[in-house]
Design a protein around this motif. Structure first.
Motif, PDB file in Angstrom:
ATOM      1  N   GLU A 101       0.934  -1.264   0.217  1.00 26.86           N
ATOM      2  CA  GLU A 101       0.503   0.058   0.269  1.00 26.86           C
ATOM      3  C   GLU A 101       1.171   0.752   0.058  1.00 26.86           C
ATOM      4  O   GLU A 101       1.583   1.613   0.604  1.00 26.86           O
ATOM      5  CB  GLU A 101      -1.011  -0.128   1.510  1.00 26.86           C
ATOM      6  N   MET A 133      -1.684   5.994   1.606  1.00 29.57           N
ATOM      7  CA  MET A 133      -3.394   5.063   2.601  1.00 29.57           C
ATOM      8  C   MET A 133      -2.736   4.238   3.428  1.00 29.57           C
ATOM      9  O   MET A 133      -3.758   4.277   4.710  1.00 29.57           O
ATOM     10  CB  MET A 133      -3.192   3.937   1.031  1.00 29.57           C
ATOM     11  N   SER A 134      -1.779   4.110   3.566  1.00 26.65           N
ATOM     12  CA  SER A 134      -1.533   3.256   5.039  1.00 26.65           C
ATOM     13  C   SER A 134      -1.413   4.512   6.333  1.00 26.65           C
ATOM     14  O   SER A 134      -2.171   4.294   6.923  1.00 26.65           O
ATOM     15  CB  SER A 134      -0.004   2.990   5.085  1.00 26.65           C
ATOM     16  N   LYS A 164      -5.836   5.357   6.592  1.00 27.11           N
ATOM     17  CA  LYS A 164      -6.005   3.945   7.545  1.00 27.11           C
ATOM     18  C   LYS A 164      -6.295   4.071   8.673  1.00 27.11           C
ATOM     19  O   LYS A 164      -6.678   3.214   9.475  1.00 27.11           O
ATOM     20  CB  LYS A 164      -5.621   2.991   7.083  1.00 27.11           C
ATOM     21  N   PRO A 180     -11.932   5.144   5.923  1.00 21.93           N
ATOM     22  CA  PRO A 180     -10.934   4.969   6.038  1.00 21.93           C
ATOM     23  C   PRO A 180     -10.709   4.568   3.948  1.00 21.93           C
ATOM     24  O   PRO A 180     -11.817   3.598   3.400  1.00 21.93           O
ATOM     25  CB  PRO A 180     -10.018   3.891   6.498  1.00 21.93           C
ATOM     26  N   GLN A 191      -9.974   1.943   1.056  1.00 26.32           N
ATOM     27  CA  GLN A 191      -9.175   0.257   0.674  1.00 26.32           C
ATOM     28  C   GLN A 191      -9.109   0.092  -0.426  1.00 26.32           C
ATOM     29  O   GLN A 191      -9.372   0.765  -1.149  1.00 26.32           O
ATOM     30  CB  GLN A 191     -10.504  -0.785   1.156  1.00 26.32           C
TER      31      GLN A 191
END
Length: 348
Positions: free
Chosen positions: A20, A24-25, A28, A101, A103
């Motif tokens: 990822e 994005m990490s 999240k 978040p 995905q």
């Protein structure tokens, strides 16, 4: 992998997957990192790599031209190969608990149809359930086309596997030319998707009049806002003004949906179609008497129609960057709207 992000106001630490992106990490993990397009185009998610190693699968990403140092990276494109530490030039915060978040998922294009001379409406059926707020977008990556593209959802449904989009044909645009060249042949093609992203979010708890100003395919996110507001009966109490800008009358679409919406809430909902290159066609006025039609650039038409009333509303903007920039100037300088009353996601 352990990632440390140093921002101007504080530092954050979170776990990141090598599969990822850093962006994005972080999202999240509940860190509101700076970004806009999430596709490697705008350069807003620029960061300086201080320690560690990263994987950069798209070194030709357009946003790289905005990087200033050899160690600079785009967080939306890079993933960690080891523990690392990066520094962002702006501010970062803990995300609100209500923020959904992103995905990863895969999807299949189920429908694709041209609905205006340079606009395609298409739907993707996803393999995972997507949960998003009205006004958000996802990134889509098609086989054989380098880099992802960001598109706002037209539909609004909690926990859905059906996502609807509209995109405008762009000269030499990789994805749009691929889709426009043979829409029927694209049905059944698998794509990769990541999302939701975006800050131009509408929620009924806003409890405020709303103004939506959009140009071209930027109307997509506004349609999601309109649909959620209608489902919640929002316009029984609050006013909504939607301004949709196109070049010519033939470029307009979703007029039937707008007409039905105004019919349902005639007292508090107004929709104006603005044509920049010609006067609105008389046939449109005759066919859609519930809608308003005006000639001019959509943000100028909006200011002329709502004036000082914009200062007390929440305003949403979407469309090409020149439109968004022009609307921001007009709203802040002419209508005296506070910047915190304006929400937008500007795709480069």
């Amino acid at each position: 992998m352990r990632v440390i992000v140093n921002a101007r106001n504080r530092g954050f630490e979170f776990e990141a997957s090598p599969n990822e992106s850093l962006l994005m990490s972080g999202l999240k993990a509940g860190v509101a990192l700076p970004y806009e397009c999430a596709t490697g185009t705008c350069g807003t998610c620029r960061a300086t790599l201080l320690e560690g190693n990263i994987n950069d699968p798209w070194p030709e990403a357009p946003g790289r031209k905005l990087l200033k140092e050899a160690r600079d990276v785009l967080m939306c494109q890079c993933s960690p190969k080891s523990d690392c530490r990066v520094e962002v030039p702006g501010y970062a915060y803990h995300a609100d608990a209500s923020v959904l978040p992103p995905q990863q998922g895969r999807g299949v294009i189920r429908t694709a149809a041209i609905i205006a001379p340079d606009v395609v409406n298409f739907e993707i059926e996803t393999d995972v359930t997507f949960n998003f707020d009205a006004g958000q977008f996802v990134t889509v990556e098609a086989p054989g086309i380098e880099g992802p593209r960001a598109y706002s959802m037209v539909n609004y449904e909690r926990r859905t596997k059906r996502l609807e989009f509209v995109i405008k044909r762009k000269p030499d645009g990789g994805f749009s030319e691929w889709l426009f060249s043979a829409p029927d042949l694209r049905v059944g093609v698998e794509v990769n998707m990541v999302g939701p992203f975006g800050k131009a979010i509408f929620h009924p708890a806003l409890s405020s009049n709303i103004v939506c100003i959009a140009g071209g395919s930027g109307i997509a996110g506004m349609m999601a806002i309109l649909r959620r507001a209608m489902d919640e009966g929002y316009f029984k109490q609050f006013r909504g003004d939607i301004f949709f800008g196109v070049r010519k009358s033939a470029d307009a679409f979703f007029l039937d949906q707008f007409d039905e919406a105004v019919e349902k809430f005639p007292n508090n909902l107004r929709v104006t179609i603005a044509t920049s290159d010609e006067a609105p066609a008389p046939a449109l006025r005759d066919r859609y008497p519930r809608l308003q039609f005006s000639e001019g650039f959509v943000h100028q038409v909006a200011i002329q129609n709502i004036g000082s009333k914009a200062a007390t509303a929440m305003t949403y903007l979407a469309g090409p960057p020149p439109l968004v920039d022009g609307a921001l100037r007009a709203l802040i300088m002419e209508a005296k709207v506070r910047p915190d009353r304006i929400r937008y996601d500007k795709f480069n």
